[in-house]
Design an enzyme around this catalytic site. Structure first.
Site, PDB file in Angstrom:
ATOM      1  N   HIS A  73       0.813  -1.220   0.000  1.00 59.59           N
ATOM      2  CA  HIS A  73       0.000   0.000   0.000  1.00 59.59           C
ATOM      3  C   HIS A  73       0.849   1.273   0.000  1.00 59.59           C
ATOM      4  CE1 HIS A  73       0.432  -0.164   4.528  1.00 59.59           C
ATOM      5  NE2 HIS A  73       0.483   1.137   4.355  1.00 59.59           N
TER       6      HIS A  73
ATOM      7  N   ASP B 116      -0.102  -7.436   1.182  1.00 56.11           N
ATOM      8  CA  ASP B 116       0.390  -6.087   1.470  1.00 56.11           C
ATOM      9  C   ASP B 116       1.919  -6.035   1.550  1.00 56.11           C
ATOM     10  OD1 ASP B 116       0.129  -3.381   1.846  1.00 56.11           O
ATOM     11  OD2 ASP B 116      -0.096  -3.515   4.023  1.00 56.11           O
TER      12      ASP B 116
ATOM     13  N   GLY C  45       3.622   6.413   8.026  1.00 54.69           N
ATOM     14  CA  GLY C  45       5.024   6.504   7.621  1.00 54.69           C
ATOM     15  C   GLY C  45       5.845   5.356   8.148  1.00 54.69           C
ATOM     16  N   ASN C  46       5.354   4.668   9.192  1.00 57.67           N
ATOM     17  CA  ASN C  46       6.029   3.469   9.699  1.00 57.67           C
ATOM     18  C   ASN C  46       5.775   2.263   8.790  1.00 57.67           C
ATOM     19  OD1 ASN C  46       5.858   4.528  12.999  1.00 57.67           O
ATOM     20  ND2 ASN C  46       7.649   3.418  12.256  1.00 57.67           N
ATOM     21  N   SER C  47       4.740   2.341   7.966  1.00 57.89           N
ATOM     22  CA  SER C  47       4.370   1.201   7.127  1.00 57.89           C
ATOM     23  C   SER C  47       5.549   0.729   6.283  1.00 57.89           C
ATOM     24  CB  SER C  47       3.217   1.581   6.205  1.00 57.89           C
ATOM     25  OG  SER C  47       2.041   1.810   6.939  1.00 57.89           O
TER      26      SER C  47
ATOM     27  N   LEU D 220     -11.784 -19.579  -8.667  1.00 58.08           N
ATOM     28  CA  LEU D 220     -12.930 -20.433  -8.984  1.00 58.08           C
ATOM     29  C   LEU D 220     -13.996 -19.720  -9.805  1.00 58.08           C
ATOM     30  CD1 LEU D 220     -13.590 -22.428  -5.677  1.00 58.08           C
ATOM     31  CD2 LEU D 220     -12.294 -23.134  -7.702  1.00 58.08           C
ATOM     32  N   GLY D 221     -14.100 -18.430  -9.669  1.00 57.90           N
ATOM     33  CA  GLY D 221     -15.114 -17.693 -10.421  1.00 57.90           C
ATOM     34  C   GLY D 221     -16.469 -17.684  -9.751  1.00 57.90           C
TER      35      GLY D 221
END
Length: 354
Positions: free
Chosen positions: A93, A123, A197-199, A251-252
């Site tokens: 992200h 992520d 900002g730590n992400s 699988l749809g």
């Protein structure tokens, strides 16, 4: 009178106990506490110094849709070097949809950086920076973590580089939704303070070894933050470096977790009380070709019980692509086994038509 009593008690505390020599030093109870805090400080300092040279700041520019049309906006996050040739691990992200990506190394260098691959489902993203003399981190075995263990977060919250916060591992095995809606498992909960900002920054142990990748916090709460386990990050990183993405099967169907009627549970001796209700079937998808219908209740995949939509998604890994498998379902009062061949889910969300 009260002052005299207090003074007398104070005098008694200062006097030596009977029979003690004038040279004897009595132990101070606060010494043990001081030593404990000194050891804690040393552990945090040592960890920060060990991993600090590997933590980078990531700056991105993205197009944002506003009422007045698209506008260019900026953002920032953290990351850390994982290989001597300049691979950097961060959150998806942080860099997803970025028009430009910049990396600032601890020594101030700003080398060219490119996106190697990302996986929004977990992520995680991998960048490559073209710079010599970078210091990679070491990973610990996150499967050996224990609740209460020291956890130290390093990153660039709000652009403040090399910010260190410390806490403990508050819980293990948490689940968290990614921005795509898929459930991420094996999440570490910590009370080490995280901020925007730590992400993408590392969560490390007292040795400075990475135990997780900081990913989220609950904004209204205090001390409830989350990190992707280090073992999961290493697994996903391997796929991103090799293929630029993580392969998953498809699988749809549109499905949701739904209860299984008690009468059907008793009749078929089912151990679960929930299953996957097929709410929709995509035209031309594997489920449509296999004969699944709206209203079917999927109770097993390849003979293994499926008690909800998240559990089914966890089983649809890359190894299932193109492999004929059996789905067990309830259709009204009938129990059926249906053969199905999952297809590959492409990064755009569309299935492969190969």
């Amino acid at each position: 009178m009260k002052k005299n009593i207090i003074a007398s008690l104070s005098d008694q505390e200062d006097r030596e106990p009977p029979g003690s020599s004038s040279g004897e030093v009595r132990p101070n109870p606060s010494d043990d506490e001081s030593r404990l805090f000194d050891a804690y400080s040393r552990a945090v300092v040592q960890a920060a110094e060990t991993v600090g040279a590997s933590v980078v700041r990531i700056e991105v520019t993205k197009q944002r849709q506003t009422r007045r049309g698209p506008r260019e906006g900026g953002g920032s996050g953290s990351g850390f070097v994982i290989s001597p040739d300049g691979l950097v691990l961060t959150n998806s992200h942080v860099v997803h949809g970025a028009e430009s990506i910049g990396v600032v190394l601890p020594d101030g260098r700003r080398p060219d950086a490119v996106l190697v691959g990302e996986d929004p489902e977990s992520d995680l993203a991998v960048l490559r920076v073209y710079a010599p003399n970078v210091t990679p981190v070491k990973f610990a075995d996150s499967a050996r973590l224990r609740v209460g263990q020291l956890a130290i977060a390093i990153g660039s919250p709000y652009g403040f580089e090399a910010t260190v916060t410390a806490g403990v591992v508050s819980a293990l095995g948490r689940s968290l939704r990614s921005q795509t809606g898929r459930l991420m498992d094996d999440i570490i909960q910590t009370d080490a303070a995280l901020n925007p900002g730590n992400s993408g920054g590392p969560l490390v142990n007292s040795k400075g070894e990475v135990i997780g990748v900081n990913t989220a916090m609950i904004l209204p709460a205090q001390g409830i933050c989350f990190a992707i386990a280090g073992n999961t990050a290493q697994f996903v990183t391997g796929w991103l470096v090799k293929e630029g993405r993580v392969r998953r099967s498809y699988l749809g169907i549109a499905g949701q977790t739904a209860p299984v009627h008690a009468r059907l549970r008793r009749h078929y001796r089912l151990t679960q009380d929930r299953a996957v209700l097929v709410a929709g079937v995509e035209p031309g998808g594997p489920a449509r070709l296999a004969g699944l219908r709206e209203g079917d209740l999927i109770i097993a995949f390849k003979g293994q019980t499926v008690a909800g939509i998240d559990e089914l998604l966890r089983r649809l890994i890359g190894a299932e692509i193109g492999v004929r498998s059996t789905i067990t379902l309830l259709r009204q009062a009938d129990k059926l086994d249906i053969s199905i061949t999952p297809q590959e889910l492409l990064p755009s969300g569309e299935p492969s038509r190969n």
